[in-house]
Design a protein around this motif. Structure first.
Motif, PDB file in Angstrom:
ATOM      1  N   MET A 159      22.843 -25.910 -32.374  1.00  0.00           N
ATOM      2  CA  MET A 159      23.078 -24.465 -32.221  1.00  0.00           C
ATOM      3  C   MET A 159      21.726 -23.736 -32.179  1.00  0.00           C
ATOM      4  O   MET A 159      21.540 -22.832 -31.372  1.00  0.00           O
ATOM      5  CB  MET A 159      23.926 -24.004 -33.413  1.00  0.00           C
ATOM      6  N   GLU A 160      20.775 -24.187 -33.010  1.00  0.00           N
ATOM      7  CA  GLU A 160      19.455 -23.518 -33.069  1.00  0.00           C
ATOM      8  C   GLU A 160      18.762 -23.630 -31.708  1.00  0.00           C
ATOM      9  O   GLU A 160      18.159 -22.663 -31.235  1.00  0.00           O
ATOM     10  CB  GLU A 160      18.581 -24.159 -34.157  1.00  0.00           C
ATOM     11  N   GLU A 161      18.879 -24.806 -31.082  1.00  0.00           N
ATOM     12  CA  GLU A 161      18.227 -25.006 -29.775  1.00  0.00           C
ATOM     13  C   GLU A 161      18.816 -24.025 -28.749  1.00  0.00           C
ATOM     14  O   GLU A 161      18.093 -23.419 -27.958  1.00  0.00           O
ATOM     15  CB  GLU A 161      18.433 -26.447 -29.318  1.00  0.00           C
ATOM     16  N   VAL A 162      20.142 -23.833 -28.793  1.00  0.00           N
ATOM     17  CA  VAL A 162      20.802 -22.912 -27.854  1.00  0.00           C
ATOM     18  C   VAL A 162      20.302 -21.482 -28.105  1.00  0.00           C
ATOM     19  O   VAL A 162      19.949 -20.765 -27.165  1.00  0.00           O
ATOM     20  CB  VAL A 162      22.333 -22.960 -28.030  1.00  0.00           C
ATOM     21  N   LYS A 163      20.233 -21.106 -29.366  1.00  0.00           N
ATOM     22  CA  LYS A 163      19.791 -19.745 -29.698  1.00  0.00           C
ATOM     23  C   LYS A 163      18.367 -19.498 -29.194  1.00  0.00           C
ATOM     24  O   LYS A 163      18.090 -18.447 -28.618  1.00  0.00           O
ATOM     25  CB  LYS A 163      19.877 -19.504 -31.209  1.00  0.00           C
TER      26      LYS A 163
ATOM     27  N   GLU B  40      14.784 -17.037 -25.261  1.00  0.00           N
ATOM     28  CA  GLU B  40      13.713 -17.248 -24.259  1.00  0.00           C
ATOM     29  C   GLU B  40      14.148 -16.684 -22.891  1.00  0.00           C
ATOM     30  O   GLU B  40      13.394 -15.980 -22.223  1.00  0.00           O
ATOM     31  CB  GLU B  40      13.449 -18.738 -24.130  1.00  0.00           C
ATOM     32  N   MET B  41      15.412 -16.949 -22.502  1.00  0.00           N
ATOM     33  CA  MET B  41      15.916 -16.432 -21.218  1.00  0.00           C
ATOM     34  C   MET B  41      15.935 -14.905 -21.239  1.00  0.00           C
ATOM     35  O   MET B  41      15.581 -14.244 -20.267  1.00  0.00           O
ATOM     36  CB  MET B  41      17.312 -16.969 -20.928  1.00  0.00           C
ATOM     37  N   ALA B  42      16.337 -14.353 -22.376  1.00  0.00           N
ATOM     38  CA  ALA B  42      16.376 -12.879 -22.501  1.00  0.00           C
ATOM     39  C   ALA B  42      14.973 -12.315 -22.296  1.00  0.00           C
ATOM     40  O   ALA B  42      14.780 -11.348 -21.562  1.00  0.00           O
ATOM     41  CB  ALA B  42      16.924 -12.484 -23.868  1.00  0.00           C
ATOM     42  N   ALA B  43      14.000 -12.958 -22.906  1.00  0.00           N
ATOM     43  CA  ALA B  43      12.612 -12.473 -22.822  1.00  0.00           C
ATOM     44  C   ALA B  43      12.050 -12.655 -21.400  1.00  0.00           C
ATOM     45  O   ALA B  43      11.337 -11.787 -20.896  1.00  0.00           O
ATOM     46  CB  ALA B  43      11.738 -13.220 -23.824  1.00  0.00           C
ATOM     47  N   LYS B  44      12.435 -13.762 -20.745  1.00  0.00           N
ATOM     48  CA  LYS B  44      11.830 -14.080 -19.446  1.00  0.00           C
ATOM     49  C   LYS B  44      12.463 -13.354 -18.267  1.00  0.00           C
ATOM     50  O   LYS B  44      11.806 -12.943 -17.336  1.00  0.00           O
ATOM     51  CB  LYS B  44      11.883 -15.587 -19.198  1.00  0.00           C
ATOM     52  N   PHE B  45      13.819 -13.240 -18.262  1.00  0.00           N
ATOM     53  CA  PHE B  45      14.398 -12.631 -17.044  1.00  0.00           C
ATOM     54  C   PHE B  45      15.754 -11.948 -17.244  1.00  0.00           C
ATOM     55  O   PHE B  45      16.148 -11.103 -16.467  1.00  0.00           O
ATOM     56  CB  PHE B  45      14.544 -13.688 -15.938  1.00  0.00           C
TER      57      PHE B  45
ATOM     58  N   ALA C 122      17.706 -19.183 -13.842  1.00  0.00           N
ATOM     59  CA  ALA C 122      17.559 -19.980 -15.072  1.00  0.00           C
ATOM     60  C   ALA C 122      17.027 -21.372 -14.723  1.00  0.00           C
ATOM     61  O   ALA C 122      16.048 -21.839 -15.322  1.00  0.00           O
ATOM     62  CB  ALA C 122      18.899 -20.083 -15.783  1.00  0.00           C
ATOM     63  N   HIS C 123      17.629 -21.997 -13.748  1.00  0.00           N
ATOM     64  CA  HIS C 123      17.200 -23.356 -13.376  1.00  0.00           C
ATOM     65  C   HIS C 123      15.760 -23.342 -12.870  1.00  0.00           C
ATOM     66  O   HIS C 123      14.953 -24.197 -13.226  1.00  0.00           O
ATOM     67  CB  HIS C 123      18.128 -23.933 -12.309  1.00  0.00           C
ATOM     68  N   SER C 124      15.404 -22.335 -12.080  1.00  0.00           N
ATOM     69  CA  SER C 124      14.037 -22.318 -11.517  1.00  0.00           C
ATOM     70  C   SER C 124      12.990 -22.066 -12.599  1.00  0.00           C
ATOM     71  O   SER C 124      11.822 -22.386 -12.437  1.00  0.00           O
ATOM     72  CB  SER C 124      13.928 -21.250 -10.424  1.00  0.00           C
TER      73      SER C 124
END
Lengths: 86, 86
Positions: free
Chosen positions: A54-58, A63-68, B28-30
């Motif tokens: 679960m921690e890895e998913v969070k 990270e996705m929120a921060a990146k794009f 996400a994949h890229s």
């Protein structure tokens, strides 16, 4: 490795003009729903992520929120993670 | 009369093409998030409604969904209602 269901709720920060929210509120009032107020329209993103914990998913979601996924200048977000029982 | 906070989650029905979801999944994949799949992007509408009861609020939300908030041909929705403690 397990499968996790993720729900991300992205909305405009307070004070940021929300044209869609204004439009929906006007439509509601014009159709007789006068007691509706403070309408805000944001994004509701769902996905599945394979991970070891679960921690890895969070961490990935943050990270996705921060990146794009989220624009931190005008948007804020919350998210939920649930393990998918096979 | 009390104040109620409403959250409406609107997403595309299964099988309906979700261009935003496809775009987010590709991004996400890229960016290296390969284990992300089944991304769907919908709308997250929040509002406040003044009413005499929770049931009245639920009826209003269902009526708004039927009249203009949700397109039943391609969208489905769920919602939550909470009384706002003054």
């Amino acid at each position: 490795m397990a499968n996790y269901a993720v729900k991300v709720y992205i909305s405009y920060r307070k004070g940021v003009l929300d044209p869609q929210g204004v439009a929906v509120e006007k439509a509601a009032h014009s159709l007789g729903f006068e007691k509706v107020k403070n309408v805000r329209v944001g994004k509701y993103v769902t996905m599945e992520i394979e991970a070891d914990s679960m921690e890895e998913v969070k961490r990935e979601v943050e990270e996705m929120a921060a990146k794009f996924l989220v624009n931190p200048v005008i948007e804020e977000y919350t998210f939920e993670v649930e393990e998918v029982k096979e």
